[in-house]
Motif scaffolding. Structure first.
Motif, mmCIF file in Angstrom:
data_model
loop_
_atom_site.group_PDB
_atom_site.id
_atom_site.type_symbol
_atom_site.label_atom_id
_atom_site.label_comp_id
_atom_site.label_asym_id
_atom_site.label_seq_id
_atom_site.Cartn_x
_atom_site.Cartn_y
_atom_site.Cartn_z
ATOM 1 N N GLU A 49 0.809 -1.219 0.000
ATOM 2 C CA GLU A 49 0.000 0.000 0.000
ATOM 3 C C GLU A 49 0.845 1.273 0.000
ATOM 4 N N GLU A 50 2.165 1.113 -0.041
ATOM 5 C CA GLU A 50 3.071 2.264 0.016
ATOM 6 C C GLU A 50 3.449 2.699 -1.395
ATOM 7 N N PRO A 51 3.275 3.976 -1.745
ATOM 8 C CA PRO A 51 3.621 4.414 -3.102
ATOM 9 C C PRO A 51 5.133 4.446 -3.310
ATOM 10 N N ILE A 52 5.550 4.155 -4.539
ATOM 11 C CA ILE A 52 6.966 4.228 -4.899
ATOM 12 C C ILE A 52 7.306 5.691 -5.212
ATOM 13 N N PRO A 53 8.315 6.267 -4.584
ATOM 14 C CA PRO A 53 8.687 7.655 -4.899
ATOM 15 C C PRO A 53 9.102 7.811 -6.356
ATOM 16 N N ILE A 54 8.885 9.000 -6.897
ATOM 17 C CA ILE A 54 9.438 9.299 -8.218
ATOM 18 C C ILE A 54 10.829 9.897 -8.077
ATOM 19 N N GLY A 55 11.236 10.162 -6.834
ATOM 20 C CA GLY A 55 12.637 10.358 -6.542
ATOM 21 C C GLY A 55 13.176 11.766 -6.576
ATOM 22 N N LYS A 56 14.426 11.854 -6.985
ATOM 23 C CA LYS A 56 15.165 13.109 -7.004
ATOM 24 C C LYS A 56 15.611 13.439 -8.420
ATOM 25 N N SER A 57 16.117 14.654 -8.594
ATOM 26 C CA SER A 57 16.469 15.137 -9.932
ATOM 27 C C SER A 57 17.605 14.338 -10.556
ATOM 28 N N CYS A 58 17.497 14.154 -11.862
ATOM 29 C CA CYS A 58 18.612 13.597 -12.626
ATOM 30 C C CYS A 58 19.784 14.592 -12.593
ATOM 31 N N ARG A 59 20.986 14.084 -12.829
ATOM 32 C CA ARG A 59 22.139 14.978 -12.889
ATOM 33 C C ARG A 59 21.941 16.004 -14.007
ATOM 34 N N ASN A 60 22.282 17.236 -13.714
ATOM 35 C CA ASN A 60 22.143 18.360 -14.645
ATOM 36 C C ASN A 60 20.689 18.736 -14.908
ATOM 37 N N MET A 61 19.801 18.299 -14.018
ATOM 38 C CA MET A 61 18.399 18.715 -14.037
ATOM 39 C C MET A 61 18.026 19.169 -12.633
ATOM 40 N N ASP A 62 17.012 20.010 -12.561
ATOM 41 C CA ASP A 62 16.529 20.482 -11.260
ATOM 42 C C ASP A 62 15.005 20.433 -11.272
ATOM 43 N N ALA A 63 14.462 19.694 -10.321
ATOM 44 C CA ALA A 63 13.015 19.629 -10.158
ATOM 45 C C ALA A 63 12.646 20.354 -8.881
ATOM 46 N N PHE A 64 11.583 21.152 -8.942
ATOM 47 C CA PHE A 64 11.125 21.847 -7.743
ATOM 48 C C PHE A 64 9.616 22.006 -7.818
ATOM 49 N N ALA A 65 9.008 22.214 -6.665
ATOM 50 C CA ALA A 65 7.542 22.330 -6.588
ATOM 51 C C ALA A 65 7.154 23.704 -6.076
ATOM 52 N N ILE A 66 6.121 24.270 -6.667
ATOM 53 C CA ILE A 66 5.607 25.585 -6.282
ATOM 54 C C ILE A 66 4.233 25.406 -5.652
ATOM 55 N N ASN A 67 4.054 25.958 -4.453
ATOM 56 C CA ASN A 67 2.766 25.808 -3.762
ATOM 57 C C ASN A 67 1.726 26.778 -4.313
ATOM 58 N N GLU A 68 0.524 26.727 -3.749
ATOM 59 C CA GLU A 68 -0.575 27.547 -4.271
ATOM 60 C C GLU A 68 -0.365 29.036 -4.049
ATOM 61 N N HIS A 69 0.627 29.400 -3.237
ATOM 62 C CA HIS A 69 0.946 30.817 -2.997
ATOM 63 C C HIS A 69 2.096 31.308 -3.856
ATOM 64 N N GLY A 70 2.559 30.441 -4.769
ATOM 65 C CA GLY A 70 3.638 30.838 -5.659
ATOM 66 C C GLY A 70 5.018 30.746 -5.045
ATOM 67 N N LYS A 71 5.132 30.057 -3.929
ATOM 68 C CA LYS A 71 6.404 29.908 -3.230
ATOM 69 C C LYS A 71 6.911 28.474 -3.354
ATOM 70 N N LEU A 72 8.193 28.278 -3.053
ATOM 71 C CA LEU A 72 8.765 26.943 -3.077
ATOM 72 C C LEU A 72 8.102 26.081 -2.014
ATOM 73 N N ALA A 73 7.564 24.941 -2.431
ATOM 74 C CA ALA A 73 6.876 24.053 -1.485
ATOM 75 C C ALA A 73 7.875 23.437 -0.518
ATOM 76 N N GLU A 74 7.480 23.372 0.737
ATOM 77 C CA GLU A 74 8.331 22.789 1.759
ATOM 78 C C GLU A 74 8.121 21.273 1.817
ATOM 79 N N ILE A 75 8.978 20.584 2.567
ATOM 80 C CA ILE A 75 8.843 19.147 2.753
ATOM 81 C C ILE A 75 7.443 18.837 3.288
#
Length: 516
Positions: free
Chosen positions: A329-355
């Motif tokens: 029942e545990e989801p598999i993470p999609i993980g972390k950024s590939c080398r030379n790539m950067d993934a980030f999430a923006i919350n509904e307030h337009g700021k960087l989403a926290e953990i």
């Protein structure tokens, strides 16, 4: 292969492979194969003849073929001519082909003589070049070499290599433009991360018009590996499929979860061992953990990795190599950024989403494409200024995917932004419900839609479970407001051409039925 050589054009991969492994199989299928020496010869001859007949550079050329060895040869020949290819499967619906051609206005079409035309009336003015004519006959080698060298000198790594069309929300296909540079960077990352080398034999499952095929094709030629095209019919016969992998000595696969799940659900691994299979990659949709655990129990020493990314960034921007055990029942993470790539999430307030906070996923880096061909409006909607950088121009790709990071800094996939619903006053990601349902051992496959007028969550499932059993199971993992209001059992889940669950068709059929 020389991992330290600077490469500006993907054709260098073939040239290097032909120099070191001329007699080694590059691409194989049921009806034949081609060695690296033959591949380079045919690519040069076809590329030269296309360049002479077209007198065009940096123009789209359609490769209209079924999935086959000749299709791959044509891709590289188009690149050798100084242009970029667009893969269209000849078995696609004529209406879709017509929409792509209307958007593309290609300089020409390459097809086999036996391939059906499938070009709608009104596009007969596009020049058609037959593969058999381009690849056969005598050519002045000195003249050909000089012409191809001149073309190559005029090309740079930011030139487009291909355009891949995805489904648009308005029904109009969108063509993602990807450069040589992006593919070279991606193939380099794949090679280093998953230890691809000349001994690798890829078992190719996905269509060539699907971005997942980019990994198979370009990791193969970069490393003088071998790509084995698996007959599509075998994915309906899991035991024969595994026997085929053994026969062809396939040791690396990159499949959609639906293909892996069929093998697991049919218990094919109980009957056929695949001892040479050591690298198992998957992407394209959520991988059900229960079925993945079946694979891991039978092939425990293989490398397993969950890859994530859209066509617009070549193929992948996040990955997770499975390094621990996961409950069903545990989801598999999609993980972390590939080398030379950067993934980030923006919350509904337009700021960087926290953990732990939900946000929309963005990508920046070398794999990011240019946008959509001949569609500046859609390009401006998705390829945007980095919202975290107001100081200089920096275009990033806005995915529309909702994610959050766990305590390990790994991204978890929650679903599409347009799959997020508001039900009984709560914001809900339908993907979270699907993940819980797929953990139930009596469920083979599941998908959810939302009927907004009735405020109903509708669950479609394939399997032996009864409704009461499903509800009883889900109550252990989900709050009451996330439980399905309606359940529909299907004999088989509809899949689209890429092997993913066709949610649009599910919703269309459901609404039609309710309207009666």
């Amino acid at each position: 292969m020389d991992n330290h050589k600077t490469v500006y054009n993907v054709l260098a991969f073939i040239e290097d492979a032909a120099e070191q492994y001329a007699d080694k199989a590059a691409f194989q299928a049921e009806n034949g194969q081609i060695t690296y020496g033959q591949l380079l010869e045919q690519v040069n001859r076809m590329g030269y003849r296309l360049s002479v007949r077209l007198s065009a550079v940096r123009k789209p050329i359609v490769v209209l073929m079924e999935k086959c060895v000749e299709c791959l040869v044509a891709f590289f020949a188009v690149a050798a001519s100084g242009n970029f290819y667009v893969c269209i499967d000849s078995k696609m619906a004529p209406e879709r082909i017509g929409k792509i051609l209307e958007n593309l206005c290609p300089a020409g079409i390459v097809k086999r003589q036996a391939e059906p035309s499938a070009v709608e009336e009104g596009y007969q003015d596009i020049p058609v070049f037959f593969y058999e004519e381009l690849v056969s006959g005598q050519t002045d080698l000195g003249e050909m070499k000089a012409a191809l060298q001149k073309i190559r000198e005029q090309m740079i790594d930011t030139d487009p290599l291909y355009v891949l069309y995805t489904s648009g929300s308005t029904g109009i296909p969108k063509g993602s433009v990807i450069s040589h540079r992006s593919v070279i960077a991606y193939a380099d990352w794949v090679t280093r991360t998953f230890h691809i080398n000349h001994r690798s034999i890829f078992g190719s499952q996905t269509p060539f018009y699907f971005s997942m095929s980019v990994l198979d094709i370009y990791a193969t030629v970069r490393n003088a590996a071998t790509l084995q095209i698996i007959p599509k019919k075998l994915f309906s016969f899991p035991i024969k499929l595994l026997e085929y992998l053994n026969e062809k000595r396939v040791n690396t696969i990159y499949w959609v979860p639906s293909a892996l799940s069929i093998v697991a659900d049919w218990r094919a691994l109980d009957y056929v061992e695949v001892p040479e299979l050591h690298t198992i990659l998957f992407a394209g949709e959520v991988m059900p953990t229960r079925q993945l655990n079946i694979w891991r129990s039978h092939i425990p020493n293989a490398l397993y990795a969950n890859l994530f990314g859209p066509t617009e960034i070549t193929d992948i921007g996040l990955y997770h190599i499975l390094d621990r055990e996961y409950k069903n029942e545990e989801p598999i993470p999609i993980g972390k950024s590939c080398r030379n790539m950067d993934a980030f999430a923006i919350n509904e307030h337009g700021k960087l989403a926290e953990i732990g906070e939900t946000g929309e996923l963005y990508f920046r880096g070398s794999f990011v494409g240019y946008g959509y061909y001949n569609n500046m409006e859609k390009t401006r909607e998705a390829f945007v200024q980095n919202p975290l950088n107001p100081f200089y121009p920096e275009i990033v790709y806005r995915t529309g995917d909702l994610v959050r990071q766990n305590k390990n800094g790994e991204f978890l996939y929650l679903g599409r932004r347009d799959f997020q619903i508001k039900h009984m006053g709560y914001r809900i990601e339908l993907g979270e419900i699907e993940a819980a349902v797929n953990a139930f051992e009596k469920i083979e496959r599941a998908a959810c839609i939302f009927h907004s007028e009735k405020d109903h969550i509708v669950l479609f499932y394939q399997g032996k479970a009864q409704e009461k059993e499903i509800l009883g199971f889900l109550k252990e993992f989900l709050p009451s407001y996330m439980l399905p209001n309606e359940m529909i059992r299907l004999r088989s889940m509809p899949l689209n051409a890429n092997g993913k669950t066709d949610r649009n068709l599910l919703k269309e059929n459901y609404l039609e039925e309710k309207a009666k």
